[in-house]
Write an enzyme that holds these catalytic residues in place. Structure first.
Site, PDB file in Angstrom:
ATOM      1  N   HIS A 149       1.215   6.488  -0.750  1.00 25.33           N
ATOM      2  CA  HIS A 149       0.628   5.553  -1.713  1.00 25.33           C
ATOM      3  C   HIS A 149      -0.613   4.876  -1.118  1.00 25.33           C
ATOM      4  O   HIS A 149      -1.670   4.826  -1.755  1.00 25.33           O
ATOM      5  CB  HIS A 149       1.635   4.478  -2.133  1.00 25.33           C
ATOM      6  CG  HIS A 149       0.978   3.343  -2.861  1.00 25.33           C
ATOM      7  ND1 HIS A 149       0.696   3.390  -4.217  1.00 25.33           N
ATOM      8  CD2 HIS A 149       0.483   2.160  -2.427  1.00 25.33           C
ATOM      9  CE1 HIS A 149       0.067   2.277  -4.564  1.00 25.33           C
ATOM     10  NE2 HIS A 149      -0.077   1.506  -3.501  1.00 25.33           N
ATOM     11  N   HIS A 154      -5.262   4.325  -2.272  1.00 25.10           N
ATOM     12  CA  HIS A 154      -6.239   3.262  -2.011  1.00 25.10           C
ATOM     13  C   HIS A 154      -7.495   3.692  -1.264  1.00 25.10           C
ATOM     14  O   HIS A 154      -8.556   3.125  -1.482  1.00 25.10           O
ATOM     15  CB  HIS A 154      -5.588   2.138  -1.191  1.00 25.10           C
ATOM     16  CG  HIS A 154      -4.632   1.293  -1.982  1.00 25.10           C
ATOM     17  ND1 HIS A 154      -5.058   0.327  -2.862  1.00 25.10           N
ATOM     18  CD2 HIS A 154      -3.278   1.275  -2.033  1.00 25.10           C
ATOM     19  CE1 HIS A 154      -4.007  -0.261  -3.419  1.00 25.10           C
ATOM     20  NE2 HIS A 154      -2.904   0.290  -2.934  1.00 25.10           N
ATOM     21  N   GLU A 195      -4.440  -1.916  -8.374  1.00 19.90           N
ATOM     22  CA  GLU A 195      -3.265  -1.051  -8.539  1.00 19.90           C
ATOM     23  C   GLU A 195      -3.234  -0.311  -9.873  1.00 19.90           C
ATOM     24  O   GLU A 195      -2.840   0.847  -9.927  1.00 19.90           O
ATOM     25  CB  GLU A 195      -1.976  -1.864  -8.384  1.00 19.90           C
ATOM     26  CG  GLU A 195      -1.748  -2.410  -6.981  1.00 19.90           C
ATOM     27  CD  GLU A 195      -1.452  -1.338  -5.940  1.00 19.90           C
ATOM     28  OE1 GLU A 195      -1.239  -0.161  -6.298  1.00 19.90           O
ATOM     29  OE2 GLU A 195      -1.466  -1.671  -4.741  1.00 19.90           O
ATOM     30  N   SER A 214      -1.387   7.330  -7.527  1.00 19.30           N
ATOM     31  CA  SER A 214      -0.368   7.886  -6.638  1.00 19.30           C
ATOM     32  C   SER A 214       0.961   8.078  -7.360  1.00 19.30           C
ATOM     33  O   SER A 214       1.966   8.387  -6.745  1.00 19.30           O
ATOM     34  CB  SER A 214      -0.176   6.981  -5.413  1.00 19.30           C
ATOM     35  OG  SER A 214       0.301   5.706  -5.820  1.00 19.30           O
TER      36      SER A 214
HETATM   37 FE   LIG Z   1      -0.921  -0.381  -3.370  1.00 16.43          FE
END
Ligand SMILES: [Fe+2]
Length: 300
Positions: A149, A154, A195, A214
């Site tokens: 993730h 990111h 997010e 993700s």
């Molecule tokens: Fe995150």
């Protein structure tokens, strides 16, 4: 690491900081004995097993084939910077490329870290990446963010100069928010942008949020499903909005550009927090999935 007692990780969020950073209700996963005072540690790359690398390889392959038409161009262009997709990369290798591109680096951490430390790293252009990977039985869902993730979701956008500047501004704002007791409002900004953010492009809506990029199912859902609401990004509206951590999002906020995001974050938030608090006191918070009268919505 602090723990917020009584918060079920898959329960409806009631305004506490998201588990994407900061707190969880359980003792954090990860070996914190390896970490220094700033919660960073060395990536113990030799510790990964062949099964760990295989999990990473399969997660990467599954997400990669979903990206066209759903992820934003900036993400797709940068994802290869993560290196060979067959094995969990060495963070130092990515940091070298990332530093050359935008002055950011990866900081290895054992897992979730306290907000203050998280903000301090972002403000110093260091993105904390957890080094452990989920177990095979957690392939489709893992409660705490793992290396897949953090890295896949990111890091690619940190290669984009404007988004990279936004993340640093967010960290600096976070350090200040801690002193103003406004972390909850700022956590909503992180949740709905970093997010779960969507961006409107000439080719249609695209995802840029790491939680979406993700995720197995939410990437397609966020862009194509008729179910969720998609409203134009508005800082104060966003900070009034609750979110859910137990299901796909019921509301997404749509930006026009990363510059819009950076410009919204650049000013001092002190008057924004005051204004949002006044509005919440007068008119309440906004539940996920609710659209206000006259609000512009985006459709798939
Ligand atoms: Fe995150």
């Amino acid at each position: 690491m602090t723990a917020a007692a009584g918060k079920a990780p898959r329960d409806v969020n009631r305004g506490v900081a998201p588990v994407t950073y900061g707190q969880g209700e359980r003792p954090p996963r990860g070996d914190y004995g390896r970490a220094g005072a700033d919660y960073t540690c060395a990536q113990d790359h030799a510790r990964y097993t062949e099964a760990d690398h295989d999990t990473y390889r399969r997660l990467y392959a599954r997400q990669l084939q979903q990206l066209p038409g759903l992820a934003c161009d900036e993400f797709i262009a940068a994802v290869r910077q993560l290196g060979a997709p067959e094995r969990i990369p060495r963070f130092d290798d990515i940091s070298e490329r990332l530093f050359r591109a935008t002055g950011w680096q990866i900081a290895c951490v054992p897992g979730l870290i306290p907000e203050e430390s998280f903000f301090a790293l972002l403000a110093a252009r260091k993105f904390p990446v957890t080094d452990w990977i989920r177990k095979p039985e957690e392939f489709d869902y893992v409660v705490e963010p793992d290396v897949f993730h953090d890295l896949f979701g990111h890091v690619p956008l940190l290669f984009d100069p404007t988004f990279a500047d936004y993340m640093q501004a967010y960290g600096a704002g976070g350090l200040k928010a801690s002193r103003l007791d406004a972390c909850e409002l700022l956590a909503r900004l992180y949740w709905y942008t970093v997010e779960f953010g969507l961006i409107a492009t000439p080719k249609g809506l695209r995802a840029y949020g790491a939680g979406i990029l993700s995720s197995t199912g939410e990437l397609r859902y966020s862009i194509t499903s008729a179910e969720p609401r998609r409203v134009a990004f508005d800082l104060q509206r966003l900070m009034r909005s609750r979110y859910r951590i137990d299901t796909y999002q019921a509301t997404y906020f749509v930006i026009d550009s990363f510059k819009q995001l950076f410009d919204a974050t650049a000013p001092d938030f002190t008057p924004v927090y005051e204004s949002v608090r006044k509005t919440i006191a007068a008119a309440g918070e906004i539940e996920a999935g609710v659209v206000l009268p006259g609000e512009r919505q985006f459709t798939p």
